[in-house]
Design an enzyme around this catalytic site. Structure first.
Site, PDB file in Angstrom:
ATOM      1  N   VAL A  97      54.030 -28.815  22.563  1.00  0.00           N
ATOM      2  CA  VAL A  97      52.838 -29.250  21.883  1.00  0.00           C
ATOM      3  C   VAL A  97      52.233 -28.362  20.900  1.00  0.00           C
ATOM      4  O   VAL A  97      51.529 -28.388  20.279  1.00  0.00           O
ATOM      5  CB  VAL A  97      51.647 -29.420  23.080  1.00  0.00           C
ATOM      6  CG1 VAL A  97      51.960 -30.717  23.867  1.00  0.00           C
ATOM      7  CG2 VAL A  97      51.354 -27.924  23.966  1.00  0.00           C
ATOM      8  N   SER A  98      52.974 -26.873  21.279  1.00  0.00           N
ATOM      9  CA  SER A  98      52.725 -26.056  19.892  1.00  0.00           C
ATOM     10  C   SER A  98      53.709 -25.134  19.727  1.00  0.00           C
ATOM     11  O   SER A  98      54.626 -24.626  20.689  1.00  0.00           O
ATOM     12  CB  SER A  98      51.317 -25.220  20.405  1.00  0.00           C
ATOM     13  OG  SER A  98      51.072 -24.397  19.123  1.00  0.00           O
TER      14      SER A  98
END
Length: 328
Positions: A97-98
């Site tokens: 997600v990041s």
């Protein structure tokens, strides 16, 4: 004393690895058009922004972190922090997600942003905070820099990393598609997440002549903003793969149906770029015919125009025969 010596050694390793990274980026030519960015990459310690990250191993991911009790693991962590590679920094249910982007790509994007002294910069996608620190260092004034992310845990971590490295730009938790109107007008907007289309709110928050640089499809679009309703620009030559912009009205894209498209096109990343750019407007067979007819065009031949509530992608000429609505 032994622990202190180990800590000092880690600082030495970090300095050596940072110097080696700067040398690699310089050799790549990433900031050739704006070598002032070299000073920022020399000064900003990337390892402070990735206190832990994940590396792919057989069967999944392995977490490396700077507080490991094993000194060899800590050394692997700090050396990995200065690899010219993206680093997975946040996983959820096994999904990325990041991440912290590849430093040479960051350098190329920052140089292409054409930042000038005194510019007000908005970054969409705070990530680890490393990019915001580089921009703040370049401008010499933290107050000129704003960075936004949707996830509170990402923005909180970015604030902590920035403070640890001695930088204090404004970090905002919110939907990047809406911009940060209270900090407008901006002279530059840089996104580190892939767009499906250009958020109209950004144009309204830009000063006339502002530049927007953002991943779109699998490329990087550089737009010049005329006013709140008009912007236009071309793609840079380089491929770019980022996680999608999350938030307001961001639909999940479905895989394209490629029946009838020859495998040599399916496997060509320039065709995949056209396929992504024309998704929802051209079917894959139409895209293939265009690509074949025009001699497998490079990314720089494509552009995007935003005008009077319309938004379209084009090949060679905004008013030419090859144009289609962006995002279907």
């Amino acid at each position: 004393m032994g622990a202190h010596a180990l800590h000092r050694d880690l600082d030495v390793v970090a300095a050596e690895e940072r110097a080696a990274l700067v040398h690699r980026i310089e050799a790549s030519g990433a900031w050739a058009d704006d070598p002032v960015w070299r000073d920022a990459f020399v000064a900003v310690p990337r390892h402070l922004f990735v206190p832990y990250y994940y590396v792919g191993v057989k069967g999944g991911y392995e977490r490396r972190w700077g507080e490991s009790p094993d000194p060899r693991t800590r050394e692997r962590w700090v050396r990995g922090a200065y690899a010219d590679a993206p680093l997975a920094t946040r996983m959820r249910d096994g999904e990325l997600v990041s991440s912290s982007s590849q430093p040479s790509l960051m350098a190329m994007m920052l140089a292409a942003l054409e930042v000038e002294d005194g510019a007000r910069v908005l970054e969409i996608g705070a990530g680890t905070g490393y990019n915001a620190a580089l921009i703040a260092h370049r401008l010499g004034d933290d107050a000129l820099v704003t960075t936004i992310d949707l996830e509170p845990e990402i923005t909180e971590a970015a604030r902590q990393h920035l403070a640890a490295a001695g930088y204090r730009p404004l970090v905002v938790t919110g939907d990047g598609a809406r911009g940060v109107p209270e900090r407008a007008p901006f002279d530059r907007i840089i996104a580190t997440c892939t767009l499906a289309s250009v958020p109209r709110a950004w144009l309204a928050q830009c000063a006339p002549g502002a530049r927007i640089l953002a991943p779109l499809a699998t490329g990087l679009i550089a737009l010049t903003v005329r006013d709140a309703g008009h912007a236009e620009g071309r793609f840079l030559h380089t491929p770019a793969y980022f996680v999608p912009l999350r938030g307001e009205g961001r639909p999940e894209s479905e895989p394209a149906r490629l029946g009838g498209v020859p495998s040599r096109a399916r496997e060509n990343e320039l065709f995949r770029f056209l396929l992504e750019l024309s998704r929802g407007s051209l079917d894959p067979q139409e895209a293939y015919q265009l690509w074949e007819r025009e001699g497998c065009p490079q990314r720089e031949r494509y552009g995007i125009t935003v005008s009077d509530g319309r938004e379209w992608a084009w090949l060679d000429d905004p008013e030419g025969p090859y144009a289609w609505p962006l995002g279907g």
